[in-house]
Each structure stands twice: as structure tokens, then as C-alpha cells.
Design an enzyme around this catalytic site. Structure first.
Site, PDB file in Angstrom:
ATOM      1  N   ILE B 138       0.864  -1.200   0.000  1.00  0.00           N
ATOM      2  CA  ILE B 138       0.000   0.000   0.000  1.00  0.00           C
ATOM      3  C   ILE B 138       0.894   1.241   0.000  1.00  0.00           C
ATOM      4  CG2 ILE B 138      -1.819   1.248   1.211  1.00  0.00           C
ATOM      5  CD1 ILE B 138      -2.501  -1.326   2.697  1.00  0.00           C
ATOM      6  N   ASP B 203       5.656  -5.831  15.946  1.00  0.00           N
ATOM      7  CA  ASP B 203       5.797  -5.488  14.526  1.00  0.00           C
ATOM      8  C   ASP B 203       4.885  -4.294  14.191  1.00  0.00           C
ATOM      9  OD1 ASP B 203       6.422  -6.190  11.603  1.00  0.00           O
ATOM     10  OD2 ASP B 203       4.245  -6.336  11.646  1.00  0.00           O
ATOM     11  N   LYS B 207       5.862  -0.286  12.841  1.00  0.00           N
ATOM     12  CA  LYS B 207       5.227   0.381  11.700  1.00  0.00           C
ATOM     13  C   LYS B 207       4.502   1.646  12.162  1.00  0.00           C
ATOM     14  CE  LYS B 207       4.724  -4.023   9.303  1.00  0.00           C
ATOM     15  NZ  LYS B 207       3.833  -5.204   9.205  1.00  0.00           N
TER      16      LYS B 207
END
Lengths: 436, 436
Positions: B138, B203, B207
């Protein structure tokens, strides 16, 4: 910090006013992002006198957008006049001629004259930004032009007109007719007094021409797009779609096919859990199917002064930073001539609503005509009359067919034969089914 | 056409192999987009001998990524080794030191050392591309850094880890426990042998630190993020969510608040018709709320070799075209120190599941403790025992409360008091409700 970028804004309607206001109010943040100040130094609009409550002290006024584009006060021209010809076209062409980059929200201008404008801009080495011309505030032009450069695209499609999506959403939720929902959209300012451009699908076609150019490297060609609007859609069609697991949206669809890039705008049935099918009201949504990345979906406000200004300003900041690339992502000379894949070769499923004259043999004759063309039926729905009726009535009865994938030419041949047989009353309603 | 851009790829795992393969297979299209050829001239990987079926004839091999970054064969270094320290960090720092732009998919490295890397890159005047580090394919980094430059953002949130979303989707649909769905995710290659990094929320936090930096201009700071994983979510919680009109997703959320930028990762309940709530399986989705544009939603593949390579290559093409901007969109020196808005000040609705010891007065005592803290309850659900039971049982019974917006500190105080009263068995389950 570097020299300021001097911006001229041609057109002070809703979007132009938002752009001037936001450039003033956020001058500091924008300078930090752009690496240089961005200053409005000139504007043009038809009525100078009107109080727009805008920070226009010391800003040069031009009665004529072309004069603004030619003026030495500006380094970049923002065209927000609208229309494919006249003042808008003159303004953009003049700006480029004078070596000035252009930012515009004008989908009609770029759909009609995009190739010539991109070519001229490349010769002068200036950028043309048109993020605001497609899907309002969604940064879809940037995604296609820059963010997906690793991909060959297979299909781009979406809801590109908020007016139509508002009307279809209301019709579906409240079981209202098209005319009533259109009137409400007009009251709320979502539709123009003459709604043809929106509800006839032409606005969507202009935007699709630009998406197709970005996605497939073909010159924009709105006249090569098959266009149907939403005026014939009935609450019955929407209710049947729901029952059969679909929702009806006005989609612009561009697909790579063996016979070229197929570009079409028409009401489409999408599986109801597809991402784009779930987008309601004035919101726009675009799905992109790339060979490397897979499917991406972008949704957001497709219109409105501020949302459109957000896109205009992003383009201005990009240019202030030094971005300079071909308008459609690849050199204009390499844009292929549009191929106009004919709709007769379109392949897909269909929803067909027939008004069948209720007498023995009608259903058999219809089924036979479909079979003759090799069309397989996935669903057949015929609602019986009142539970206690024991004989056919005199009024026609609605029969809905859903076909498996077939060629449009075969379907049209079958429907012509059914009409000629005299079993149906009025033209069939045909809605194409779009694959997830 | 201009000189070729010579690319060195450090790391030939799934993503690195995809990048090398696609750069080779699409050389012509990419050169047209970039305005110059893009050529892989050097690679590094641990095992030279392995047959990766890649077009590596004539490409220089380096056993050491730092040596590759230092080599005169490359103009741009792609780091796909992973990890916040060691070879990856050495490779990136060396490339910048030698004045070479860097493209990386390494969220851990940038979350930990993003400020230092961005600062060094600016001093050398080179770009750092990390589109691939957040939400895979994306183009969300580009949207935040360039496409939304007109906006001050209020909130950025999303599903940033496909493993967790796959597990939650399976648990919900099939009424399975966490452990069973995790085992399946491992079998399918969606989860690592040691799943802690994914299912513990770390994780997602890496981000989120990058999204928050782009969205709010704060230095990335993963240690300042409140993190809860999904391991305590039960099928019962998911069923109750469904019944009450919500879906449970592991969200990373960054919000502008009066006490700074609140950054948190935890299971969240979203109204079930919210766009992000509807995103299932390994798909990622990000919603951005801007002051000018309104709400935008982006959805697509968040992982996988090709989807990630799509983002890596977009960054390479941008740099080949001449893009050079600060890594986080604004000069590194202007990035604010992270403020770490404390979770105790978080305000929102809550889902609370209590295991209540079934005796007279328990419900009244719980309600009183909530009232003492000024917490209003929106829903209370206590399922009775079997319809024919006429007396309380010996086993605890599940009681679910949904609160209106309240401060987290008040909620924690009420729950502490309830625990101290001895009416509940085991720790309460608390899931925050995220507004649409």
C-alpha cells in the site's frame, strides 16, 4: 530557505477559495514541507467585488485567466475555472507556453486535451498536476503515477461520482425512486440543477479517461468510452440485487483485454462483500489490480471544496519541491493511441430484468433463445402473483435472469430474439456484473 | 536517455529476490517511467552458492552488505536484510556515508534509528525510501509524505500486521481458539516459528512509529508506544463483539491529543460497519483523518515478496527520477521529540469481560465501583445459566460491560476496586473501543 514559489489562482469558486485560504492559513507548515515558502501572488475571477473573506491583500487581480497565466507575478498557475474549452483551456495553454507549471482540477479539459497538454508541458519541461481531477481528495493519481510504477495493471475501477453513489445509496436504503433521490441530492447541493453530466455518467467517463491513461499508458479519449448513466435503475433492481448477493454502483472500469483497453461507465453489480461495493453515500473508491502488488483499494471524499483543495495543494507542494515528471507518468510521445475495445466483445455476467407477458410458453421461449446463443443461466427469479391466484394475470410479470460470463454480442442477440418473439413488454433492463 | 541508475541489493530473501527479478523483467517499462535505465549491478547475501533462479550474470557479489554499500559499482543501495542492528544498520549507514541513497523495507531499523538515519541522509543530500516498511504494497508512506501535505492529521490508525488479522478473522469466523489459529498461520507461512514479534504487537508498533513520524512530525520512538498483543483474545470476546455491533482488530493508533501524540497498539473494537473493521485475513488497511481532506482509507496486501517488492521498486523509480526529500517529509531537525502521551490519560469506550462469582450483591457492587469513578455503562450483558436453573451456580459467570467514553485511569481504578472486593475470579479482560 529557497526563493518563494509564487502561485496564481485562476477561479475563486468553492475549490479556489479553499486553496487560497489554506495556503494562507498553513503557510508555515507548507513551507517546511516544500522547502520554500508558497505564496499566492495573483488571482483571477469574474466578479472582483464579491467579499470572499480571503487573504487577498497585496495580491494582483486579473479579470482574465489568460492574462494571469502570462503575468510575470507567478511561477505556477492553478486553474480552477472548469470546462474543456474557453478560459480554462486558454489559461492552461498559456501558462505552459510561458514555461510555468500548472495544477488543475479540470477533468474535462484533461480528458479532452490531455495528450496535447502533456506534450506541450514536456517540451517546456514543466509539470502538470491533476490529482484533484480524479476522486477528489484521494491521492490516486500519485499512487498510479508513482506509487505503483513496478506494476502492469490489469484493471482499474471505481466509484468516481459522489452524486450517483449518493442517489443509489438512498434508493437502496429507503426504497425510493430515482427522481425523488435526485431531487434530494439537488437540495443538498450534491447535484447540479442540470444533473445530466453526473447521472448520465459523463463526469465518471472524464475521470476514467484519466485513470486509464495513468494505468495503461493510453492517451485519454473520453469519446472512446462506453457510457450509461443510472437513470433507468429502479428500486426493484436494487432489491433484486440485494436478494441475489450484489449491490449496484455506477462504476468506471478500465481493463486490459486482448482487443485493447476496454473503458466503460455503467451501473454495475458487484458482489456485496467486495470492498468497493460497501462504499456508500458521496464517498468515492478506486480499486487497482496490479500484477505485482495485487489488489489495492482507496476510499475517501470525492468532492467538496476542502477535499479537492487538499489534492490541489499536494500538487503545488510537489512542484515547489522540484517534482517534474511527465503528466501521465511516461513521456507523452509513448502514450499509445486509444484502442476502443468494443463493448460487443465485453465478457462478463449479466443481470437481466424482463417484463414478461404472462402466458404459457413464455419462459420456455426465453430460455431457448438464451440457449441458442450459448448463454448459461446462473439464477432465474420469477415471483409468483398473489399466493391464492391460480391462473396467469393480464399484467406482465418481472422475470430476472443472472447469466454466467458471456460475450455482450451473444447477449444482445438473444435479447433481440426475445423481443422479436413478442413475449416481453418494453425493453429489457440489463446491468453488467463486475467481478470482484 | 540519461545514465543508468546502478542498484545494489543487500539481502536476497523473498523480497530481495522479487526485487531483482522484477527489475530485470520490467527493465524497459521502468526505464520509461524513470527516464533512465535501472540496473542491478551488485548484490550481497549470505549463501552465494544457492540457485535463486535470478538474472545475476555480470552482477558483482559481495559477502558483506557494508562492502556492497561502499562499492563504487552502485549509485543506490537497497537494504533487505532486516533487523535494527548489525549488517542492516551497517549497510544503510555506510551507504549514506558514501553519499548513496537508500531504499529499505526495514521497519525495525527505521523505528529505532530513523531520526539519526534521516539526519545523516539530509546532511549528505540523499533520499531514504521506506515505502515497503509500512503496510507492504500500500503506498501509504507516499500518501502521508506527499499526497496529504495540505493536512494536519488528527489520527492515523490501521491493521498493520497480516498475521494477527488472519488469526482474528479465523477465530471469529470459525469460533476457534487463538492457539489453533496461530498453528494454522504457521503452517501457511503467515507466522514465524517464534510468533511473539507479530502476535505480541511489536511489529505493528514499529510500523506505527513510522506512520506517526510521517503523520505528526515526531521522531520515531517505538519504546514510547503502549503495546498489547492478541494472545488473550477469546472466541467468546469475538462473539460478544459481534453481538454488540463491533469487530475486534489489532490496531496501531496514533492520535493528536492535548498531552501529545498518543501511540498505542492493542486489540480494538471497531463499529462493525467501519471501513477498517471490514478488512479480513492477511490484508492491511490504514485510515487517515485529515483536517482538510476528511477520512481516507487505504487497503491492500501488507506482506509477501512481490507486494513488498512493488513498494521497494516504486521508491527506486522515484529516486531514479530525481526525488530527494527528507525521509519523514520535513527536515529531520524539525521532528519533535516524541511526547509519549500516557495511556492513563487515554479516553474512550471500553469492553470489559469479568468472570463474576455468582452470588447476591456481586452485580450491585460492580456497578457501584464503576459509578464511584464516574463511569457510565452503555451495555451490560450477563447470560443466565441454563433456562431451567433456579439458583446461582458455583462456577463464575461471564459479565460483559460496555462503557461510554471514560479516562483509562478511572477505569483501572474501578477494576482494581472490583478485584479487591473479591467478586471476580481472575483478571478482567479489557478491550478498548476505537471510534469510527
Amino acid at each position: 530557505m529557497a526563493e518563494p514559489l509564487r502561485v496564481g489562482v485562476a477561479g475563486l469558486g468553492t475549490v479556489g477559495s479553499s486553496v487560497v485560504r489554506i495556503l494562507g492559513a498553513k503557510a508555515e507548515e507548507l513551507a517546511a514541507r516544500a522547502g520554500r515558502p508558497i505564496v499566492v501572488t495573483a488571482v483571477s475571477a469574474r466578479e472582483k467585488g464579491r467579499d470572499r473573506k480571503l487573504p487577498l491583500d497585496g495580491v494582483a487581480w486579473h479579470m482574465d485567466a489568460t492574462q494571469l497565466a502570462r503575468s510575470n507575478d507567478v511561477d505556477l498557475v492553478v486553474e480552477l475555472i472548469g470546462g474543456a474549452e474557453g478560459a480554462a483551456r486558454g489559461c492552461v495553454e498559456t501558462a505552459i507556453e510561458f514555461g510555468r507549471p500548472v495544477v488543475t482540477a479540470n477533468k474535462a479539459l484533461l480528458a479532452r486535451h490531455g495528450l496535447a497538454i502533456a506534450t506541450a508541458a514536456e517540451q517546456k519541461g514543466v509539470a502538470v498536476g491533476f490529482e484533484a481531477a480524479v476522486a477528489g481528495g484521494i491521492p490516486i493519481v500519485k499512487a498510479l503515477r508513482e506509487g505503483l510504477s513496478a506494476n502492469s495493471l490489469n484493471r482499474v475501477f471505481g466509484i468516481l461520482n459522489g452524486t450517483c453513489n449518493y442517489i443509489l445509496t438512498r434508493m437502496e436504503r429507503e426504497k425510493l425512486g430515482f427522481a425523488e433521490c435526485l431531487a434530494d441530492a439537488q437540495k443538498l447541493g450534491y447535484a447540479e440543477a442540470d444533473p445530466t453530466f453526473d447521472v448520465g455518467g459523463f463526469d465518471t467517463a472524464h475521470k476514467l479517461a484519466l485513470l486509464a491513461a495513468l494505468a495503461f499508458g493510453v492517451a485519454p479519449d473520453p469519446d472512446g468510452i462506453y457510457v450509461e448513466g443510472i437513470t433507468s435503475i429502479t428500486p426493484f433492481d436494487l432489491a433484486m440485487a440485494e436478494e441475489l448477493g450484489y449491490r449496484v454502483k455506477l462504476l468506471g472500469v478500465a481493463t486490459r483485454t486482448d482487443s485493447g483497453v476496454e473503458q466503460r461507465v455503467h451501473p454495475s453489480m458487484l458482489p456485496k462483500d467486495a470492498a468497493v461495493a460497501r462504499v456508500d453515500g458521496v464517498t468515492n473508491a478506486v480499486e487497482i489490480d496490479g500484477d505485482v502488488v495485487g489488489a489495492l483499494v482507496f476510499a475517501g471524499p470525492g468532492a467538496g471544496g476542502d477535499a479537492t483543495a487538499s489534492a490541489v495543494i499536494a500538487d503545488i507542494v510537489d512542484i515547489a519541491r522540484g517534482l517534474r515528471m511527465p503528466a501521465f507518468g511516461v513521456p507523452a510521445a509513448s502514450l499509445a493511441a486509444p484502442t476502443r475495445a468494443p463493448m460487443s466483445r465485453h465478457e462478463g455476467g449479466y443481470y437481466i430484468r424482463l417484463s414478461v407477458i404472462d402466458r404459457p410458453g413464455a419462459a420456455a421461449a426465453i430460455a431457448a433463445r438464451m440457449a441458442e446463443q450459448g448463454i448459461s443461466l446462473k439464477s432465474i427469479v420469477q415471483r409468483g402473483r398473489e399466493p391464492d391466484s391460480d391462473a396467469p394475470g393480464v399484467d406482465p410479470v418481472a422475470v430476472v435472469l443472472i447469466t454466467y460470463a458471456t460475450a455482450e454480442a451473444a447477449l444482445r442477440a438473444a435479447l433481440d430474439a426475445i423481443e422479436a418473439d413478442g413475449h416481453i413488454d418494453g425493453a429489457p433492463q440489463v446491468i453488467r456484473i463486475e467481478k470482484r
